[in-house]
Design a protein around this motif. Structure first.
Motif, PDB file in Angstrom:
ATOM      1  N   PHE A  41      12.463  -4.287  -0.337  1.00 58.10           N
ATOM      2  CA  PHE A  41      11.114  -4.217   0.218  1.00 58.10           C
ATOM      3  C   PHE A  41      10.142  -3.753  -0.853  1.00 58.10           C
ATOM      4  CE2 PHE A  41      13.936  -4.004   3.760  1.00 58.10           C
ATOM      5  CZ  PHE A  41      13.264  -4.582   4.826  1.00 58.10           C
ATOM      6  N   ARG A  42       8.865  -4.164  -0.695  1.00 56.00           N
ATOM      7  CA  ARG A  42       7.818  -3.777  -1.652  1.00 56.00           C
ATOM      8  C   ARG A  42       6.671  -3.123  -0.903  1.00 56.00           C
ATOM      9  NH1 ARG A  42       5.754  -8.664  -4.230  1.00 56.00           N
ATOM     10  NH2 ARG A  42       4.261  -8.735  -2.530  1.00 56.00           N
ATOM     11  N   SER A  43       6.144  -2.053  -1.499  1.00 57.48           N
ATOM     12  CA  SER A  43       4.963  -1.392  -0.968  1.00 57.48           C
ATOM     13  C   SER A  43       3.879  -1.403  -2.038  1.00 57.48           C
ATOM     14  CB  SER A  43       5.273   0.051  -0.569  1.00 57.48           C
ATOM     15  OG  SER A  43       4.078   0.717  -0.194  1.00 57.48           O
TER      16      SER A  43
ATOM     17  N   ASN B 155       8.836 -12.359 -10.662  1.00 58.90           N
ATOM     18  CA  ASN B 155       7.566 -12.553  -9.957  1.00 58.90           C
ATOM     19  C   ASN B 155       7.361 -11.500  -8.864  1.00 58.90           C
ATOM     20  OD1 ASN B 155       9.435 -13.453  -8.109  1.00 58.90           O
ATOM     21  ND2 ASN B 155       8.791 -15.593  -8.197  1.00 58.90           N
ATOM     22  N   ASN B 156       7.670 -10.252  -9.204  1.00 54.14           N
ATOM     23  CA  ASN B 156       7.409  -9.102  -8.333  1.00 54.14           C
ATOM     24  C   ASN B 156       8.183  -9.168  -7.016  1.00 54.14           C
ATOM     25  OD1 ASN B 156       6.073  -6.657  -8.698  1.00 54.14           O
ATOM     26  ND2 ASN B 156       4.410  -7.227  -7.336  1.00 54.14           N
ATOM     27  N   GLY B 157       9.361  -9.791  -7.052  1.00 54.19           N
ATOM     28  CA  GLY B 157      10.216  -9.831  -5.880  1.00 54.19           C
ATOM     29  C   GLY B 157      10.041 -11.034  -4.989  1.00 54.19           C
ATOM     30  N   SER B 158       9.163 -11.966  -5.340  1.00 60.57           N
ATOM     31  CA  SER B 158       8.962 -13.154  -4.502  1.00 60.57           C
ATOM     32  C   SER B 158      10.203 -14.039  -4.459  1.00 60.57           C
ATOM     33  CB  SER B 158       7.766 -13.969  -4.995  1.00 60.57           C
ATOM     34  OG  SER B 158       6.579 -13.232  -4.813  1.00 60.57           O
ATOM     35  N   SER B 159      10.943 -14.091  -5.575  1.00 61.72           N
ATOM     36  CA  SER B 159      12.205 -14.838  -5.610  1.00 61.72           C
ATOM     37  C   SER B 159      13.166 -14.116  -6.539  1.00 61.72           C
ATOM     38  CB  SER B 159      11.983 -16.283  -6.075  1.00 61.72           C
ATOM     39  OG  SER B 159      11.461 -16.301  -7.391  1.00 61.72           O
TER      40      SER B 159
ATOM     41  N   LEU C 149       6.840  -4.573   2.921  1.00 60.97           N
ATOM     42  CA  LEU C 149       7.098  -5.980   3.215  1.00 60.97           C
ATOM     43  C   LEU C 149       8.384  -6.395   2.518  1.00 60.97           C
ATOM     44  CD1 LEU C 149       3.539  -7.512   2.680  1.00 60.97           C
ATOM     45  CD2 LEU C 149       4.712  -7.161   4.861  1.00 60.97           C
ATOM     46  N   ALA C 150       9.201  -7.197   3.193  1.00 61.53           N
ATOM     47  CA  ALA C 150      10.426  -7.708   2.583  1.00 61.53           C
ATOM     48  C   ALA C 150      10.061  -8.653   1.444  1.00 61.53           C
ATOM     49  CB  ALA C 150      11.273  -8.439   3.620  1.00 61.53           C
ATOM     50  N   THR C 151      10.813  -8.575   0.355  1.00 62.97           N
ATOM     51  CA  THR C 151      10.605  -9.512  -0.747  1.00 62.97           C
ATOM     52  C   THR C 151      11.234 -10.847  -0.385  1.00 62.97           C
ATOM     53  OG1 THR C 151      12.636  -8.869  -1.892  1.00 62.97           O
ATOM     54  CG2 THR C 151      10.612  -7.643  -2.443  1.00 62.97           C
TER      55      THR C 151
ATOM     56  N   ASP D  12       3.413  -0.958  -7.864  1.00 60.78           N
ATOM     57  CA  ASP D  12       4.164  -1.368  -6.685  1.00 60.78           C
ATOM     58  C   ASP D  12       5.458  -0.569  -6.622  1.00 60.78           C
ATOM     59  OD1 ASP D  12       2.225  -3.203  -6.110  1.00 60.78           O
ATOM     60  OD2 ASP D  12       3.441  -4.965  -6.537  1.00 60.78           O
ATOM     61  N   LEU D  13       5.817  -0.157  -5.422  1.00 63.24           N
ATOM     62  CA  LEU D  13       7.035   0.597  -5.180  1.00 63.24           C
ATOM     63  C   LEU D  13       8.032  -0.322  -4.486  1.00 63.24           C
ATOM     64  CD1 LEU D  13       8.436   3.405  -5.219  1.00 63.24           C
ATOM     65  CD2 LEU D  13       7.368   3.833  -2.991  1.00 63.24           C
TER      66      LEU D  13
END
Length: 192
Positions: free
Chosen positions: A28-30, A73-77, A38-40, A17-18
Motif C-alpha cells: 500500500f502507498r500513502s 513507477n512508484n508501485g503502479s506495477s 491505496l493498494a499499489t 510517499d510512504l
C-alpha cells in the motif's frame, strides 16, 4: 490497511510517499503521512511481503514469499527480479546501500530452508551468492543493517551477529557479550 498485518515500511525520500508491505494484502502507498492508504498495482505479485527498500532512483524492491519484485513507477506495477535458481524463493529481508548494492536473505518455501545471502549490483537483474564458510547457509539471516559504503551487519535467527567489511565478500562473527544468538532487528544510533 486495517484488516492486514503490516510487515514492513519504506519511505521514498524524493517524494515523501510512504509504503507498507503486508502479509496477505499486498503493498500500500500513502501520500499523506499514513492517513490514507491505496493498494499499489498488481498486488497479487507482492501479496505476501516481508521487506521493502527504496533506492536513490526511487525504485521500490519488495521481498516476498514468492520472490523479489521491483517497481520503477512508484508501485503502479511490479516486475519479478528473482529469476533462474532464485525464482519462487522466499526473500525474507532486503537492504540497499548508498552505492546501489542490494542484499537479500533467501529461503526455499517448502520445506523452509535457508538458501543464503545474495547481492545484486544492477537493481536485481543478476544476483551473486555472498555468504561464505563463516556465514553458512545454516545461519538464517533475519535482518541487515547498513553501516557504511562497504560495511553491513547481518542478524540471524539462531547463529548470532555477523559483519562484512567488503560488501558481503567475507563475514566475521561478532557480538561478544550478547546473551542471545537470536538477532531479530538491528538499528543505528544517531551517532553511529
Amino acid at each position: 490497511l486495517y484488516s492486514v498485518s503490516v510487515q514492513t515500511f519504506a519511505l521514498n525520500s524524493s517524494n515523501h510517499d510512504l509504503f507498507a508491505g503486508t502479509w496477505g494484502g499486498g503493498v500500500f502507498r500513502s501520500t499523506d503521512n499514513g492517513y490514507n492508504w491505496l493498494a499499489t498495482g498488481s498486488s497479487s505479485n507482492v501479496q505476501w511481503t516481508h521487506s521493502l527498500v527504496i533506492n536513490s532512483s526511487g525504485y521500490i524492491f519488495a521481498g516476498t514469499l514468492g520472490g523479489a519484485f521491483r517497481s520503477t513507477n512508484n508501485g503502479s506495477s511490479w516486475t519479478q527480479i528473482s529469476t533462474g535458481s532464485l525464482q519462487g524463493k522466499r526473500f525474507l529481508t532486503l537492504a540497499i546501500k548508498q552505492n546501489g548494492y542490494l542484499f537479500a536473505s533467501v529461503l526455499t518455501v517448502s520445506p523452509e530452508t535457508n538458501v543464503g545471502v545474495y547481492r545484486s549490483t544492477d537493481n536485481g537483474a543478476t544476483w551473486l551468492q555472498v555468504n561464505d564458510s563463516t556465514l553458512t547457509t545454516s545461519a538464517e539471516v533475519i535482518c541487515f543493517l547498513i553501516i557504511s559504503d562497504t560495511t553491513l551487519l547481518a542478524g540471524t535467527y539462531s547463529h548470532g551477529l555477523y559483519r562484512s567489511n567488503d560488501n558481503g565478500g567475507s563475514w566475521t562473527k561478532i557480538g561478544n557479550g550478547l546473551n542471545t544468538d537470536r538477532i531479530l532487528s538491528l538499528a543505528n544510533s544517531p551517532t553511529g
